[in-house]
Design an enzyme around this catalytic site. Structure first.
Site, PDB file in Angstrom:
ATOM      1  N   LYS A 247     -22.463  -6.212  18.767  1.00  0.00           N
ATOM      2  CA  LYS A 247     -22.385  -6.926  20.045  1.00  0.00           C
ATOM      3  C   LYS A 247     -23.029  -6.106  21.163  1.00  0.00           C
ATOM      4  CE  LYS A 247     -17.555  -5.848  21.380  1.00  0.00           C
ATOM      5  NZ  LYS A 247     -17.571  -5.593  22.809  1.00  0.00           N
TER       6      LYS A 247
ATOM      7  N   ARG B  32     -27.303  -6.898  24.943  1.00  0.00           N
ATOM      8  CA  ARG B  32     -28.482  -6.326  25.609  1.00  0.00           C
ATOM      9  C   ARG B  32     -29.726  -7.155  25.291  1.00  0.00           C
ATOM     10  NH1 ARG B  32     -24.984  -2.151  24.838  1.00  0.00           N
ATOM     11  NH2 ARG B  32     -25.035  -0.366  26.293  1.00  0.00           N
TER      12      ARG B  32
ATOM     13  N   ARG C  78      -9.775  -4.866  35.037  1.00  0.00           N
ATOM     14  CA  ARG C  78     -10.657  -3.706  34.920  1.00  0.00           C
ATOM     15  C   ARG C  78     -11.287  -3.381  36.271  1.00  0.00           C
ATOM     16  NH1 ARG C  78     -13.721  -3.220  29.130  1.00  0.00           N
ATOM     17  NH2 ARG C  78     -12.198  -4.287  27.825  1.00  0.00           N
TER      18      ARG C  78
ATOM     19  N   SER D  49     -20.871   8.424  27.350  1.00  0.00           N
ATOM     20  CA  SER D  49     -21.439   7.527  26.331  1.00  0.00           C
ATOM     21  C   SER D  49     -22.965   7.482  26.381  1.00  0.00           C
ATOM     22  CB  SER D  49     -20.854   6.112  26.483  1.00  0.00           C
ATOM     23  OG  SER D  49     -19.456   6.129  26.308  1.00  0.00           O
TER      24      SER D  49
ATOM     25  N   ASP E 299     -14.707   3.863  21.335  1.00  0.00           N
ATOM     26  CA  ASP E 299     -14.310   2.735  20.483  1.00  0.00           C
ATOM     27  C   ASP E 299     -13.947   3.180  19.074  1.00  0.00           C
ATOM     28  OD1 ASP E 299     -14.588   0.915  22.515  1.00  0.00           O
ATOM     29  OD2 ASP E 299     -16.577   0.220  21.913  1.00  0.00           O
TER      30      ASP E 299
END
Length: 428
Positions: A20, A25, A118, A189, A308
């Site tokens: 995903k 993207r 969030r 990340s 993750d």
């Protein structure tokens, strides 16, 4: 929906789902590139569907075939709606808000579920510096933005998520940024920025020079003229979902996982490092990974750039003799749940002790995983982690809110069944 997982030994061959991260993207790139983009191996998760819906609101036409998705676009953003709905997708809201800011119309950015909690203060701080009006709900959704975005030299914080930077990179590219630098502090990340830059280059979008993940410089040359004939792009398989399959094989299986690119820029490819460190029976080939159960030992793994992986790593650590240490707990607060606490509480129900020391998670493994009733807390990765941990429990494990997997890996339960896991679904 409930999933009931019986202790099982997995056998067979399975192909990992589409990424995903790459799919969303690719949707953004297809919108901005213009012309016709044909996506092969497209994703089917809820987050992928949200991205496809967003690009249609921003002016693209999407045709769904049986095995491909065709995106047709005039290039750039030509919104046909005054609202984009990001569903529960963190990547979509962080990436498409900046892209939608290319429009000179007012657009409201909405979402649902955990997404409305969030923090999005980034946009209130950054977008006004780029000539975009931005009103938020005290730093939360909904956002109301009015562009068009105008690229200038800017300094931003990359510590919360690299996804905000991904959105700016796409937006600056589409706005033909020239002799402009985005300076980033404390970028997390980094592999996901590698994925963004590689995909931008693959699509022929103007791509900045990456100077040690600190400065992203868009040179003076104007945007390259791209061939607007059909462009074919294959969405790579997902190391995030694939990690659960690999850990399942390491715990209780003898399986082959196909489709994962060992040369991928995806951060979660690092699951291989943890599996090797835990002395898993593993054979990595260019087109498939063979993995089978063995006596596992505790590992020490830094997940700061790949948060993750915490859920599959906790499932793996549950079966490793000794205490495994996972670094990067601070990255888990703003996920679908507070993943650190959720993992601690749900795995405790299965008899696994998890504790914290500053930024470290300590998982005491090697004890018998217990039959239990647990909850995904509406978090897709918690549901999958509990299911994988259940494969060698002393009895069945019942997982509430099991439909949460639809967010990223809707075929997960079906794939476990194909690998001969005892999985039954209760749709009450």
């Amino acid at each position: 929906m409930q999933a009931i997982v019986q202790p099982s030994r997995l056998t067979g061959t399975i192909t990992a789902p589409a990424s995903k991260s790459a799919m969303q993207r690719a949707c953004a790139a297809g919108l901005l590139k213009g012309g016709k983009t044909i996506l092969h191996n497209p994703g089917v998760s809820d987050d992928d569907k949200a991205a496809l819906d967003i690009i249609q609101q921003l002016g693209a036409v999407v045709e769904q075939g049986s095995e491909t998705i065709v995106i047709s676009s005039g290039g750039g953003v030509h919104s046909v709606s005054n609202e984009i709905n990001c569903g529960e997708s963190g990547l979509s809201v962080r990436m498409f808000t900046s892209i939608a800011s290319l429009s000179d119309q007012s657009i409201t950015v909405t979402g649902r579920g955990s997404l409305v909690k969030r923090p999005l203060d980034f946009f209130s701080e950054v977008l006004p510096q780029l000539s975009v009006q931005c009103k938020s709900n005290n730093g939360l959704l909904p956002l109301k933005i009015t562009g068009p975005l105008k690229p200038v030299d800017i300094e931003v914080d990359g510590s919360l998520s690299s996804q905000f930077l991904t959105g700016l990179l796409f937006a600056f590219s589409a706005a033909d940024a020239s002799d402009v630098t985005i300076t980033v502090n404390n970028l997390n990340s980094k592999p996901y920025i590698d994925l963004t830059l590689k995909l931008m280059a693959d699509f022929g979008l103007k791509t900045p020079d990456n100077k040690n993940y600190r400065e992203f410089y868009f040179p003076k040359k104007s945007i390259a003229e791209f061939n607007h004939s059909s462009f074919n792009y294959t969405v790579e398989a997902d190391w995030s979902g694939g990690a659960f399959l690999l850990v399942a094989g390491a715990i209780s299986g003898n399986i082959v996982v196909k489709g994962l690119d060992i040369f991928s820029t995806q951060a979660d490819k690092a699951i291989l490092q943890a599996l090797i460190q835990s002395e898993t029976n593993l054979s990595v080939k260019e087109d498939q990974i063979e993995i089978s159960e063995s006596s596992l030992k505790a590992f020490h793994f830094n997940a700061t750039d790949c948060p993750d992986l915490f859920p599959p790593l906790v499932a793996l650590a549950s079966y490793c003799h000794g205490t495994s240490v996972i670094e990067g707990v601070h990255r888990l607060t703003h996920k679908e749940s507070n993943r650190a606490l959720t993992l601690q509480e749900e795995f405790a129900k299965m008899g696994i002790e998890i504790s914290f020391q500053d930024d470290l998670m300590l998982v005491k493994g090697g004890t018998q995983v217990q039959s239990a009733r647990v909850s995904s807390r509406h978090d897709h990765r918690i549901a999958m982690a509990c299911a994988v941990a259940a494969l060698k429990a002393n009895g069945q494990v019942t997982i509430d809110d099991a439909e949460a997997v639809n967010k990223s890996y809707p075929q997960f339960w079906e794939h476990l069944q194909k690998l001969n896991a005892g999985v039954s679904l209760n749709h009450n």
